[in-house]
Design an enzyme around this catalytic site. Structure first.
Site, PDB file in Angstrom:
ATOM      1  N   LEU A 133       0.841  -1.317   0.015  1.00 22.88           N
ATOM      2  CA  LEU A 133      -0.043   0.075  -0.029  1.00 22.88           C
ATOM      3  C   LEU A 133       1.038   1.383   0.053  1.00 22.88           C
ATOM      4  O   LEU A 133       0.558   2.157  -0.926  1.00 22.88           O
ATOM      5  CB  LEU A 133      -0.894   0.061   1.329  1.00 22.88           C
ATOM      6  CG  LEU A 133      -1.769   0.979   1.366  1.00 22.88           C
ATOM      7  CD1 LEU A 133      -2.599   1.604   0.033  1.00 22.88           C
ATOM      8  CD2 LEU A 133      -2.835   1.115   2.682  1.00 22.88           C
ATOM      9  N   GLU A 365       1.668   1.973  10.126  1.00 30.95           N
ATOM     10  CA  GLU A 365       0.305   1.716  10.412  1.00 30.95           C
ATOM     11  C   GLU A 365      -0.388   2.844  11.060  1.00 30.95           C
ATOM     12  O   GLU A 365      -1.284   2.686  12.113  1.00 30.95           O
ATOM     13  CB  GLU A 365       0.054   0.295  11.106  1.00 30.95           C
ATOM     14  CG  GLU A 365       0.634  -0.785  10.273  1.00 30.95           C
ATOM     15  CD  GLU A 365       0.114  -2.196  10.384  1.00 30.95           C
ATOM     16  OE1 GLU A 365      -1.110  -2.032  10.855  1.00 30.95           O
ATOM     17  OE2 GLU A 365       1.092  -3.030  10.224  1.00 30.95           O
TER      18      GLU A 365
END
Length: 386
Positions: A133, A365
């Site tokens: 990602l 994250e």
């Protein structure tokens, strides 16, 4: 007294959860702790061997149902993350990316054929996955991604670069998110696909016992069935990230606990001015303050786990957990380093290793700044970022 005993943490757990915690701890004691300082110093990790060992005890994708996965509860998964990160954050990262990002993406958004092909082997540790990602210029803002997916007849052609990808060069499959004409879509890119190159990132000071890579997609041609049919838009990858962030809420407390246990043992044995270091008021103040923050973090983690098991956990609550527990874990690691003095900067003890690893955990994250703004929006109703 053990620090967690002051908060009676074990009384909040089931017998099964305590058994799982012990099983993961045993694997870490036997296969990880004797070697992890050497792996960290060398900047290597025997990821494939470790994946098979962890798969044999059911840790990989343990919170997923079916397809060879254990289907256990959120708290059991969290406790496994705690024990893994008590050994090393890189180990917990391997498991989080495998189970909560790559496997979860296939489990949640994949076709039956994709699930059958990949999940049983990934649960057993026979195959490894990564999650593409983040890009060189787009971390906190994944909506700006430049990786593209364009139709070419019945196929898709992917072009772009992904950065800071855990498990990248040891993966058999990469879950890659790309911008298509109809929005963000996910694709399964097997290792060895023409045009797909992976380069390991070196010269790291943090997460050295972890594989971190760059993924380069140059005209990668994939069939239609490589696309994840159930994911459309950013909600797909963000849903996966929320799964992995939950594991960090527990994992960070594992690193903190390992530091605190080390500091307690060291302070009891180290003599300063003919007295144990542990006998001094300043030392006891540090130990007491760290234990308070550890206990509060553990209680928060278990509470969020129970909410998750009831299907009531919100993304904002996960942000609260990651923001608090990683921030407090870093503070505990740094304070423990002061108690160990000069010994605290050597790899003979795990404290400095945990401290520098947690610097990465603070960033990935969702940075602490982003989670702060998520909480701020929840409180005010006003977004401070797009």
């Amino acid at each position: 007294m053990h620090p967690s005993a002051l908060f009676a943490i074990d009384g909040l757990l089931t017998d099964e959860e305590r058994d799982i915690r012990q099983a993961v701890r045993q694997v870490c004691d036997q296969e990880i702790r004797p070697h992890v300082a050497d792996w960290f110093e060398a900047g290597t990790l025997p990821a494939r061997e470790l994946a098979r060992s962890l798969g044999s005890v059911g840790v990989l994708g343990m919170h997923l149902d079916g397809y060879g996965c254990a289907g256990l509860g959120a708290v059991a998964y969290g406790l496994a993350c705690l024990e893994l990160e008590a050994a090393d954050s890189g180990l917990r990262s391997l498991v989080s990316v495998q189970g909560s990002l790559a496997m979860y993406a296939i489990w949640k958004y994949g076709s039956q054929e994709q699930k059958q092909e990949w999940l049983p082997a990934m649960a057993a540790g026979e195959r490894i996955g990564c999650f593409g990602l983040t890009e060189p210029d787009f971390g906190s803002d994944p909506g700006g991604m430049r990786t593209t997916a364009k139709r070419a007849g019945s196929d898709w052609v992917l072009n772009g670069t992904k950065m800071w990808i855990t498990n990248g060069s040891v993966s058999d499959v990469a879950v890659v998110w790309a911008r298509a004409e109809e929005g963000i879509r996910g694709f399964l890119v097997p290792a060895g696909t023409p045009g797909f190159a992976v380069h390991d990132l070196k010269r790291k000071v943090s997460l050295r016992a972890s594989v971190t890579s760059e993924l380069v997609l140059d005209g990668v041609r994939l069939p239609e069935e490589a696309m994840l049919p159930g994911a459309r838009g950013l909600s797909g990858p963000l849903g996966c990230l929320n799964e992995a962030r939950f594991g960090i809420v527990f994992g960070a407390m594992g690193a903190a606990l390992d530091c605190l246990e080390t500091a307690l043992a060291y302070a009891a044995e180290r003599e300063i001015f003919a007295r144990p270091l542990a006998s001094y008021q300043l030392t006891q103040e540090k130990l007491a303050d760290m234990t308070l923050e550890l206990g509060k973090g553990l209680l928060l983690a278990v509470h969020l786990g129970r909410l998750k098991e009831r299907g009531e956990l919100t993304p904002e609550q996960v942000s609260v957990g990651k923001l608090n527990n990683v921030r407090e874990a870093i503070d505990i690691a740094r304070t423990c380093r002061t108690l160990l003095g000069a010994s605290g900067i050597t790899l003979e003890y795990p404290v400095i290793r945990h401290a520098v690893n947690l610097e990465s955990v603070l960033t990935y994250e969702g940075t602490s700044e982003i989670h702060t703004l998520v909480v701020g929006k929840a409180l005010t109703g006003l977004p401070a970022f797009h």
